[in-house]
Every structure is written in C-alpha cells, then in structure tokens.
Write a protein that holds these residues in place. Sequence first.
Motif, PDB file in Angstrom:
ATOM      1  N   ARG A 250      36.981  29.297  47.486  1.00 41.63           N
ATOM      2  CA  ARG A 250      38.177  29.260  46.639  1.00 41.63           C
ATOM      3  C   ARG A 250      38.230  30.475  45.732  1.00 41.63           C
ATOM      4  O   ARG A 250      39.310  31.031  45.472  1.00 41.63           O
ATOM      5  CB  ARG A 250      38.185  27.979  45.795  1.00 41.63           C
ATOM      6  CG  ARG A 250      39.540  27.664  45.189  1.00 41.63           C
ATOM      7  CD  ARG A 250      40.498  27.221  46.288  1.00 41.63           C
ATOM      8  NE  ARG A 250      41.803  26.874  45.724  1.00 41.63           N
ATOM      9  CZ  ARG A 250      42.892  27.625  45.855  1.00 41.63           C
ATOM     10  NH1 ARG A 250      42.828  28.752  46.530  1.00 41.63           N
ATOM     11  NH2 ARG A 250      44.030  27.241  45.339  1.00 41.63           N
ATOM     12  N   THR A 251      37.099  30.914  45.230  1.00 44.11           N
ATOM     13  CA  THR A 251      37.045  32.133  44.425  1.00 44.11           C
ATOM     14  C   THR A 251      37.556  33.321  45.221  1.00 44.11           C
ATOM     15  O   THR A 251      38.355  34.128  44.726  1.00 44.11           O
ATOM     16  CB  THR A 251      35.607  32.396  43.946  1.00 44.11           C
ATOM     17  OG1 THR A 251      35.170  31.305  43.128  1.00 44.11           O
ATOM     18  CG2 THR A 251      35.525  33.689  43.145  1.00 44.11           C
ATOM     19  N   ASP A 252      37.093  33.439  46.465  1.00 44.41           N
ATOM     20  CA  ASP A 252      37.543  34.529  47.322  1.00 44.41           C
ATOM     21  C   ASP A 252      39.055  34.467  47.541  1.00 44.41           C
ATOM     22  O   ASP A 252      39.752  35.488  47.507  1.00 44.41           O
ATOM     23  CB  ASP A 252      36.830  34.481  48.669  1.00 44.41           C
ATOM     24  CG  ASP A 252      35.380  34.923  48.594  1.00 44.41           C
ATOM     25  OD1 ASP A 252      34.982  35.510  47.570  1.00 44.41           O
ATOM     26  OD2 ASP A 252      34.642  34.672  49.562  1.00 44.41           O
ATOM     27  N   GLU A 253      39.578  33.273  47.785  1.00 41.71           N
ATOM     28  CA  GLU A 253      41.010  33.118  48.021  1.00 41.71           C
ATOM     29  C   GLU A 253      41.825  33.491  46.791  1.00 41.71           C
ATOM     30  O   GLU A 253      42.854  34.178  46.878  1.00 41.71           O
ATOM     31  CB  GLU A 253      41.320  31.678  48.439  1.00 41.71           C
ATOM     32  CG  GLU A 253      40.784  31.319  49.809  1.00 41.71           C
ATOM     33  CD  GLU A 253      40.808  29.822  50.088  1.00 41.71           C
ATOM     34  OE1 GLU A 253      40.591  29.444  51.254  1.00 41.71           O
ATOM     35  OE2 GLU A 253      41.034  29.035  49.151  1.00 41.71           O
ATOM     36  N   LEU A 254      41.355  33.054  45.623  1.00 40.18           N
ATOM     37  CA  LEU A 254      42.080  33.344  44.387  1.00 40.18           C
ATOM     38  C   LEU A 254      42.041  34.821  44.021  1.00 40.18           C
ATOM     39  O   LEU A 254      42.902  35.298  43.282  1.00 40.18           O
ATOM     40  CB  LEU A 254      41.493  32.505  43.242  1.00 40.18           C
ATOM     41  CG  LEU A 254      41.764  31.005  43.303  1.00 40.18           C
ATOM     42  CD1 LEU A 254      40.924  30.276  42.252  1.00 40.18           C
ATOM     43  CD2 LEU A 254      43.249  30.701  43.092  1.00 40.18           C
ATOM     44  N   ALA A 255      41.047  35.541  44.519  1.00 41.12           N
ATOM     45  CA  ALA A 255      40.895  36.961  44.186  1.00 41.12           C
ATOM     46  C   ALA A 255      41.529  37.889  45.205  1.00 41.12           C
ATOM     47  O   ALA A 255      41.544  39.109  45.005  1.00 41.12           O
ATOM     48  CB  ALA A 255      39.403  37.299  44.060  1.00 41.12           C
ATOM     49  N   ALA A 256      42.081  37.357  46.291  1.00 42.55           N
ATOM     50  CA  ALA A 256      42.501  38.203  47.407  1.00 42.55           C
ATOM     51  C   ALA A 256      43.838  38.886  47.204  1.00 42.55           C
ATOM     52  O   ALA A 256      44.067  39.984  47.721  1.00 42.55           O
ATOM     53  CB  ALA A 256      42.546  37.367  48.691  1.00 42.55           C
ATOM     54  N   ALA A 257      44.760  38.255  46.476  1.00 41.38           N
ATOM     55  CA  ALA A 257      46.146  38.734  46.425  1.00 41.38           C
ATOM     56  C   ALA A 257      46.304  40.198  46.019  1.00 41.38           C
ATOM     57  O   ALA A 257      47.124  40.907  46.621  1.00 41.38           O
ATOM     58  CB  ALA A 257      46.968  37.841  45.498  1.00 41.38           C
ATOM     59  N   PRO A 258      45.585  40.714  45.015  1.00 39.68           N
ATOM     60  CA  PRO A 258      45.807  42.116  44.616  1.00 39.68           C
ATOM     61  C   PRO A 258      45.609  43.123  45.744  1.00 39.68           C
ATOM     62  O   PRO A 258      46.263  44.177  45.762  1.00 39.68           O
ATOM     63  CB  PRO A 258      44.782  42.328  43.501  1.00 39.68           C
ATOM     64  CG  PRO A 258      44.545  40.966  42.948  1.00 39.68           C
ATOM     65  CD  PRO A 258      44.636  40.045  44.131  1.00 39.68           C
ATOM     66  N   TYR A 259      44.738  42.807  46.685  1.00 39.74           N
ATOM     67  CA  TYR A 259      44.426  43.760  47.744  1.00 39.74           C
ATOM     68  C   TYR A 259      45.523  43.835  48.801  1.00 39.74           C
ATOM     69  O   TYR A 259      45.518  44.748  49.631  1.00 39.74           O
ATOM     70  CB  TYR A 259      43.069  43.419  48.359  1.00 39.74           C
ATOM     71  CG  TYR A 259      41.955  43.491  47.338  1.00 39.74           C
ATOM     72  CD1 TYR A 259      41.347  44.696  47.022  1.00 39.74           C
ATOM     73  CD2 TYR A 259      41.552  42.352  46.644  1.00 39.74           C
ATOM     74  CE1 TYR A 259      40.342  44.767  46.067  1.00 39.74           C
ATOM     75  CE2 TYR A 259      40.555  42.411  45.680  1.00 39.74           C
ATOM     76  CZ  TYR A 259      39.957  43.619  45.384  1.00 39.74           C
ATOM     77  OH  TYR A 259      38.977  43.684  44.433  1.00 39.74           O
ATOM     78  N   ASP A 260      46.476  42.896  48.760  1.00 37.06           N
ATOM     79  CA  ASP A 260      47.659  43.017  49.619  1.00 37.06           C
ATOM     80  C   ASP A 260      48.384  44.332  49.360  1.00 37.06           C
ATOM     81  O   ASP A 260      49.011  44.890  50.263  1.00 37.06           O
ATOM     82  CB  ASP A 260      48.641  41.867  49.331  1.00 37.06           C
ATOM     83  CG  ASP A 260      48.327  40.628  50.144  1.00 37.06           C
ATOM     84  OD1 ASP A 260      47.639  40.745  51.170  1.00 37.06           O
ATOM     85  OD2 ASP A 260      48.778  39.543  49.752  1.00 37.06           O
ATOM     86  N   ALA A 261      48.321  44.805  48.120  1.00 35.22           N
ATOM     87  CA  ALA A 261      49.061  46.015  47.739  1.00 35.22           C
ATOM     88  C   ALA A 261      48.593  47.250  48.496  1.00 35.22           C
ATOM     89  O   ALA A 261      49.350  48.210  48.647  1.00 35.22           O
ATOM     90  CB  ALA A 261      48.947  46.247  46.233  1.00 35.22           C
ATOM     91  N   ILE A 262      47.346  47.246  48.975  1.00 41.06           N
ATOM     92  CA  ILE A 262      46.836  48.423  49.694  1.00 41.06           C
ATOM     93  C   ILE A 262      46.528  48.123  51.153  1.00 41.06           C
ATOM     94  O   ILE A 262      46.287  49.056  51.931  1.00 41.06           O
ATOM     95  CB  ILE A 262      45.598  49.031  48.991  1.00 41.06           C
ATOM     96  CG1 ILE A 262      44.451  48.039  48.894  1.00 41.06           C
ATOM     97  CG2 ILE A 262      45.983  49.532  47.594  1.00 41.06           C
ATOM     98  CD1 ILE A 262      43.162  48.640  48.332  1.00 41.06           C
ATOM     99  N   GLY A 263      46.543  46.858  51.521  1.00 39.14           N
ATOM    100  CA  GLY A 263      46.367  46.493  52.912  1.00 39.14           C
ATOM    101  C   GLY A 263      44.940  46.700  53.423  1.00 39.14           C
ATOM    102  O   GLY A 263      44.072  47.207  52.704  1.00 39.14           O
ATOM    103  N   VAL A 264      44.739  46.310  54.660  1.00 40.19           N
ATOM    104  CA  VAL A 264      43.410  46.418  55.262  1.00 40.19           C
ATOM    105  C   VAL A 264      42.960  47.874  55.347  1.00 40.19           C
ATOM    106  O   VAL A 264      41.817  48.213  55.004  1.00 40.19           O
ATOM    107  CB  VAL A 264      43.399  45.766  56.661  1.00 40.19           C
ATOM    108  CG1 VAL A 264      42.060  46.019  57.364  1.00 40.19           C
ATOM    109  CG2 VAL A 264      43.653  44.272  56.560  1.00 40.19           C
TER     110      VAL A 264
END
Length: 286
Positions: A250-264
């Motif tokens: 759950r920690t990983d899921e809650l922290a993931a959104a900001p990295y959408d801005a730069i993508g894989v």
Amino acid sequence: MSRVESCHAHLMDPTIARKTWRTLEPVHGAIYFVPEAREEYASVGIDDRMRGYFASRSAPMGAVPPEVVIATFFNFDPDLVRSSIDGVWEQVTPAVILAARLRAADRMIRRFAPESIDTPGMAEASQLARSAALAACERPEGRPLFAGHVALAWPDEPHLVLWHAQTLLREFRGDGHISALTVEGLNGCEALVTHAAAGDVSAEILRATRQRSGDDWLAAEERLRSIGWLDPDLAFTDLGRERRAWIEQRTDELAAAPYDAIGVDGCDRLRELVRPVSRAMSAAFG
C-alpha cells in the motif's frame, strides 16, 4: 481485477516508482548523517544532534508544538521528540534552520560528488526529479509533513533542485507509509517491531535510533503476539507476514502517482543519471 487494483490501474507501476525512489534516496538521506548538517545547525545555535534533526526536518511545518512532530514522525519515542522540540523555536526560527539545512545539503553534495556539480547530467536529472516532485505537490491531502515542504521555495542550483525534489518525494512517501501503518492500527513502536520482524534492520538498531525504552518494546511485542502477528519466538506468523506485506504494497501504491509525470522511460533515465551520485552519497551512511 480487485478493488485496489482498479483504483490504481492508471498509476505508474509501484515497483518502478519504488526503485526510482530508492535509487535517489541517498541524495536526500545523507543529510541526517553528515557533519555538515551538525556544523550548520550549531552555527545557528542548535548544537544537539537530535534537536537539530527534529527541528530541521519539522521546520517546513512552521514553529509547531512537540505534539505535531510526535504525530508526523510517528515511530520515535515521544519523550525524545518532546525534549528535542520543547523550546527550540525560542532558539531559532524555522526559516533560519531551513537555510542552515540547505547550506549543509550544498556542502555535502559538493564534498561527496564534486564531479557531478554543473554538469549536463545533473541538470537533466534535476528537471526529471522536479517534474515528479511537482506532480506530488498537486496531491498534498493527508500528508502534513510533505505539505509543509511544498510551501518551500525551490533552490536555483541543479544539485540542490535534485536534493529538494527527492526531499519532497521522500516525505510524500513517508506520510503515505504512516497512513498505511495507522490503517492497520499500529502505533509507532509496534511499527518498529514489525520492521524488525521483517528482517531488514535489527531490533537493536531500531530501538537505539528511535530511543525506544525496553518497556515500550516489550509492550509492542506483547500486543503483536496477542493479535496474532507474532509467534512466541517473535517471528512473523502467516497473518503478520501478510499484513506487513500489505503495508509495504500500500505504501508503494500511495507513492507511485508522482512518477506518472515522467513515465517509465523518465524513471529509467533518472535512475541512470543519479546512480553515480547516490553511490557517492551512500558513503555518508558509514
């Protein structure tokens, strides 16, 4: 697809986000170990190590009382936090100690990774990290320590932009981690006991660094046994292992959104650029 998977299907793969955070973390985390920090805090009148730590990290929230720091720092002994914060804002203002912290960050990066300063790679890395951090800044809800950092001005120099961006991403993740722990009904010391049971860090180190008393630790172990998370030998039961894994997921899921801005691709590139700097900064951890 489960309800949790459905809610998070649009996010960056949490595993990639976690790898990116872990690669960059030494750039920020070294500030808690280097002599530059102690020297800069002492220069503004805070010459106690733990007092400097709590004051400098909580300062973005303003001159808050000890209770706010106890709540947001979560797993430290409350009496330690109280004694460290009590009266500190009569000695130094948040703005002054934050300026000292930034000076320390500048000095430590220049000492550990001087070849990275003023390079195209640093400029590129700082902009990628900043893009992710700015995306995090759009989601401050329920993250008080992170939200305090959101209000701070961005530095100008690329290596300090990188440090500040990772500071934001670290506090964003940390506040989410506390949310996951509290959903499971754990207090700060119980969270530490589960961390020790997971095997990543020893109980002795966790007790010493958070200055938890033996009575607190024993009470936490007893409660975790009573709810079926630990067996008599203080090892995880199947239930305890499952619930701790859920906390980390759950920690990983809650922290993931900001990295959408730069993508894989952006995450891959950011890790590539920062890895040499992070390796150099890891020397600060001894």
